[in-house]
Design a protein around this motif. Structure first.
Motif, PDB file in Angstrom:
ATOM      1  N   SER A 160       0.822  -1.215   0.000  1.00 11.62           N
ATOM      2  CA  SER A 160       0.000   0.000   0.000  1.00 11.62           C
ATOM      3  C   SER A 160       0.850   1.256   0.000  1.00 11.62           C
ATOM      4  CB  SER A 160      -0.936   0.008   1.217  1.00 11.62           C
ATOM      5  OG  SER A 160      -0.235   0.338   2.416  1.00 11.62           O
ATOM      6  N   LEU A 161       2.101   1.130   0.413  1.00 11.23           N
ATOM      7  CA  LEU A 161       3.023   2.273   0.435  1.00 11.23           C
ATOM      8  C   LEU A 161       3.884   2.341  -0.821  1.00 11.23           C
ATOM      9  CD1 LEU A 161       4.227   2.220   4.159  1.00 11.23           C
ATOM     10  CD2 LEU A 161       2.506   3.686   3.111  1.00 11.23           C
ATOM     11  N   GLY A 162       3.565   1.504  -1.796  1.00 12.67           N
ATOM     12  CA  GLY A 162       4.261   1.579  -3.074  1.00 12.67           C
ATOM     13  C   GLY A 162       5.367   0.564  -3.252  1.00 12.67           C
ATOM     14  N   ALA A 163       5.678  -0.216  -2.219  1.00 11.29           N
ATOM     15  CA  ALA A 163       6.704  -1.243  -2.347  1.00 11.29           C
ATOM     16  C   ALA A 163       6.172  -2.391  -3.191  1.00 11.29           C
ATOM     17  CB  ALA A 163       7.122  -1.753  -0.977  1.00 11.29           C
ATOM     18  N   ASP A 164       7.076  -3.214  -3.679  1.00 15.28           N
ATOM     19  CA  ASP A 164       6.719  -4.487  -4.301  1.00 15.28           C
ATOM     20  C   ASP A 164       7.102  -5.550  -3.272  1.00 15.28           C
ATOM     21  OD1 ASP A 164       6.086  -6.555  -5.913  1.00 15.28           O
ATOM     22  OD2 ASP A 164       7.625  -6.173  -7.442  1.00 15.28           O
ATOM     23  N   ALA A 165       6.145  -5.957  -2.459  1.00 10.98           N
ATOM     24  CA  ALA A 165       6.416  -6.872  -1.347  1.00 10.98           C
ATOM     25  C   ALA A 165       5.840  -8.246  -1.637  1.00 10.98           C
ATOM     26  CB  ALA A 165       5.819  -6.315  -0.054  1.00 10.98           C
ATOM     27  N   LEU A 166       6.594  -9.266  -1.270  1.00  5.30           N
ATOM     28  CA  LEU A 166       6.193 -10.654  -1.483  1.00  5.30           C
ATOM     29  C   LEU A 166       6.237 -11.402  -0.160  1.00  5.30           C
ATOM     30  CD1 LEU A 166       5.587 -13.013  -3.512  1.00  5.30           C
ATOM     31  CD2 LEU A 166       8.065 -13.418  -3.517  1.00  5.30           C
ATOM     32  N   GLN A 167       5.151 -12.089   0.152  1.00  5.18           N
ATOM     33  CA  GLN A 167       5.121 -12.907   1.366  1.00  5.18           C
ATOM     34  C   GLN A 167       5.754 -14.268   1.079  1.00  5.18           C
ATOM     35  OE1 GLN A 167       1.220 -13.645   2.904  1.00  5.18           O
ATOM     36  NE2 GLN A 167       1.971 -14.524   4.818  1.00  5.18           N
ATOM     37  N   PHE A 168       6.730 -14.634   1.906  1.00  8.10           N
ATOM     38  CA  PHE A 168       7.432 -15.907   1.751  1.00  8.10           C
ATOM     39  C   PHE A 168       7.785 -16.420   3.148  1.00  8.10           C
ATOM     40  CE2 PHE A 168      11.308 -18.463   0.693  1.00  8.10           C
ATOM     41  CZ  PHE A 168      10.728 -19.341  -0.222  1.00  8.10           C
ATOM     42  N   PRO A 169       6.794 -16.955   3.872  1.00 15.66           N
ATOM     43  CA  PRO A 169       7.051 -17.376   5.261  1.00 15.66           C
ATOM     44  C   PRO A 169       8.130 -18.451   5.328  1.00 15.66           C
ATOM     45  CG  PRO A 169       4.694 -17.354   4.758  1.00 15.66           C
ATOM     46  CD  PRO A 169       5.405 -17.216   3.463  1.00 15.66           C
TER      47      PRO A 169
END
Length: 283
Positions: free
Chosen positions: A45-54
């Motif tokens: 939501s802040l513009g990052a490209d974030a990926l969840q990888f637990p």
């Protein structure tokens, strides 16, 4: 007595209104599923490209684990025998509250509650349990500096935790005269990923920053990256990435694993993690 809400919901301070403060940053979030999902969504939501990888899974003790389940039942049936109860994490607080709900419609009186970190304390507070947490840190060492835990002669202490956690609190409290028991409420495991899933997260996505907020999460991430079949071995190594860790203790572990760009945030809530990224990545 009831646990009113999820332990990771509404526990963080208000966040930045900016929608682009992290634009262009690729972040891999290695936190457990529920915590990681919330953080990943916020970073995006802040513009990052974030990926969840637990790189760690949390599995509560079930009735099928007969011996461990019986031990937990005994602890919670005899909750009123303890003078002090310590929750070491939000998961410990969350699962501990579920056990308490089974046997105690009203909490026994005269128990002093403690939490490792303000977030864990807030989880307990949502169930109307006021717990003392250090205002000077969010780790076991900070908790042990509380004056309330300085002298514990003939006092009984129950530690709510995951199986196989650090022994520091128990060891130190026993030196101070306490009789300490564990309530091992959950197991932490390393998830099994396919080669294609690992390559997608570590090669195709190619994160700039890794978020690993426990030593075990960090070690599991490195272990997963060392899968002999993944393409990473032919390009770069995971330790070339910047990594956010929860404390100087885990930062030392990261150095021993070979990381050189290691960031320790001022807190573990979402805004502290965002601030850590912005103050280090955009230098």
């Amino acid at each position: 007595m009831s646990n009113k809400s999820d332990p990771d919901k509404n526990l963080q301070p208000p966040l930045s209104n900016s929608t682009s403060s992290l634009k262009g940053v690729r972040v891999l979030v290695a936190r457990p599923h529920e915590q990681g999902a919330a953080l990943t969504a916020h970073l995006n939501s802040l513009g990052a490209d974030a990926l969840q990888f637990p790189t760690i899974t949390i599995e509560p003790v079930s009735a099928s684990n007969t011996k461990q389940y019986a031990t937990l039942k005994d602890c919670f049936l005899n909750l009123d025998h303890y003078h002090h109860i310590i929750a070491v994490s939000t998961h410990a607080a969350h699962y501990g509250l579920q056990w308490i709900d089974q046997y105690w419609p009203q909490l026994p009186l005269d128990i002093k509650w403690y939490a490792v970190g303000e977030k864990t304390a807030r989880t307990l507070l949502e169930a109307d349990i006021v717990a003392t947490a250090s205002q000077k840190g969010y780790d076991s060492e900070s908790l042990l500096n509380l004056s309330e835990l300085a002298i514990l002669t003939d006092q009984r202490v129950l530690i709510l935790r995951g199986a196989g956690g650090r022994e520091l609190i128990k060891e130190q409290l026993e030196l101070r005269g306490a009789k300490v028991d564990y309530a091992d409420l959950y197991q932490r495991n390393c998830p099994q990923y396919t080669v294609s899933e690992i390559n997608e997260a570590l090669i195709t996505f190619s994160p700039d920053i890794l978020i690993a907020l426990s030593g075990e999460t960090l070690h599991n991430l490195v272990k997963i990256s060392q899968n002999k079949d993944i393409a990473l071995k032919n390009t770069t190594v995971i330790t070339d990435k910047a990594v956010i860790v929860p404390s100087e203790r885990v930062a030392d572990q990261a150095r021993r694993l070979g990381f050189s760009s290691i960031w320790v945030p001022k807190g573990l809530h979402k805004q502290a993690l965002v601030d850590c990224i912005t103050s280090n990545y955009f230098l």
